[in-house]
Design an enzyme around this catalytic site. Structure first.
Site, short mmCIF file in Angstrom:
data_model
loop_
_atom_site.label_atom_id
_atom_site.label_comp_id
_atom_site.label_asym_id
_atom_site.label_seq_id
_atom_site.Cartn_x
_atom_site.Cartn_y
_atom_site.Cartn_z
CG HIS A 54 30.30 39.97 30.32
ND1 HIS A 54 29.03 40.29 30.71
CD2 HIS A 54 30.96 39.64 31.46
CE1 HIS A 54 28.92 40.16 32.03
NE2 HIS A 54 30.07 39.75 32.51
CG HIS A 56 32.65 37.31 33.52
ND1 HIS A 56 32.65 38.61 33.96
CD2 HIS A 56 33.93 37.03 33.15
CE1 HIS A 56 33.88 39.11 33.86
NE2 HIS A 56 34.68 38.17 33.37
CG ASP A 58 27.94 35.76 36.59
OD1 ASP A 58 28.97 35.75 35.89
OD2 ASP A 58 27.50 36.78 37.14
CG HIS A 59 26.68 37.51 32.68
ND1 HIS A 59 25.85 38.60 32.71
CD2 HIS A 59 27.46 37.61 33.79
CE1 HIS A 59 26.14 39.35 33.77
NE2 HIS A 59 27.11 38.76 34.44
CG HIS A 110 32.78 43.54 33.52
ND1 HIS A 110 33.18 43.49 34.82
CD2 HIS A 110 32.15 42.36 33.27
CE1 HIS A 110 32.80 42.32 35.36
NE2 HIS A 110 32.19 41.62 34.43
CG ASP A 134 28.37 41.88 34.92
OD1 ASP A 134 27.12 41.91 35.02
OD2 ASP A 134 29.06 40.92 35.33
CG HIS A 172 25.44 41.17 38.75
ND1 HIS A 172 25.47 39.94 39.38
CD2 HIS A 172 26.29 41.08 37.70
CE1 HIS A 172 26.32 39.14 38.74
NE2 HIS A 172 26.83 39.81 37.72
ZN ZN Z 1 30.91 39.84 34.52
#
Ligand code: ZN
Length: 256
Positions: A54, A56, A58-59, A110, A134, A172
């Site tokens: 996805h 975001h 941090d990915h 998410h 996530d 995570h």
């Molecule tokens: Zn996320």
């Protein structure tokens, strides 16, 4: 030789490398490009593709650097929000990797366009491998940022229906917190209590809590068990539907 290399990153993210054809690899959700480059070098691996669960940051934050340094292809399900994307995939699509097949599973919840990647077990190989981003965490699930409880419940149930021995690699390391939450919800659940103790031991020994398995998640993850009489009773919602119980769990976890 493990085919999956787990790279803890950015505090509590997990980035993964999957090794195939001896020296080739793919990366899942590389939030830190330099860290992935160092790991590739340590293991003598080349990078062929990046799978994004996805959009975001941090990915995806490492994709530009990795693409530039290795020439790898970026694969994901959201053309607008994933930087440098080369190939947009959809539910059910099969990606050939080495001698194996990775199936794309759409899991909105998410985010609207979240997907999971499922490496189907090949003959002689006993476990399938699932990268969940996530959506599904060890002992938990992602927050509902772009979808409702109904969508997430359906996505989680799709994942829960995969074979028991499927190895689960999530985005995570929230595992300890997830089981502390779960044991507060169901203080009498012995299986959850044992898993919490096991997670505490793993962390004490400096070990990661991935992979989990689909069987372990079905037994211990309260978000997958929202429809069970035990959880309904624990929340004082004996007549509620699974999705209502799920929504209540998610609300409580958001402020845990
Ligand atoms: Zn996320």
């Amino acid at each position: 030789m493990d085919s999956v290399i787990t790279i803890p990153a950015l505090g509590d993210n997990f980035i993964y490398l999957y090794r195939y054809n001896q020296n080739d690899s793919l990366a899942v959700d590389p939030g830190d490009g330099s860290l992935v480059l160092r790991t590739l070098q340590e293991h003598g691996l080349g990078l062929k593709m990046i799978l994004i669960t996805h959009h975001h940051w941090d990915h995806v934050a490492g994709t530009a650097e990795l693409k530039q340094k290795t020439g790898c292809k970026v694969i994901g399900a959201d053309r607008r929000s994933i930087p440098g994307i080369d190939s947009v995939v959809e539910d059910g699509q099969i990606l050939p990797v080495g001698g194996g097949k990775i199936r794309v599973i759409a899991t909105p919840g998410h985010t609207r366009t979240s997907v999971c990647y499922y490496m189907e077990p090949s003959p002689g190989d006993k476990n399938g491998i699932l990268w969940t981003g996530d959506t599904l965490f060890a002992g938990g699930c992602g927050r509902l940022l772009e979808c409702d409880a109904q969508a997430m419940t359906e996505s989680l149930q799709r994942l829960a229906s995969l074979p028991d021995d499927t190895l689960v690699y999530c985005g995570h390391d929230y595992t300890l917190e997830n089981y502390e939450f779960a044991s507060g919800i169901e203080p009498g659940n012995q299986v959850v209590k044992e898993r919490l103790e096991q997670v505490r031991q793993l962390q004490k020994q400096g070990k990661t809590t991935v992979p989990s398995s689909i069987l372990l998640e079905r037994r211990t993850n309260c978000f997958l068990r929202a429809g069970t009489p035990g959880l309904k009773a624990a929340l004082g919602m004996p007549q509620a539907k699974a999705v209502e119980v799920f929504a209540e769990l998610r609300r409580r976890k958001d402020v845990f």
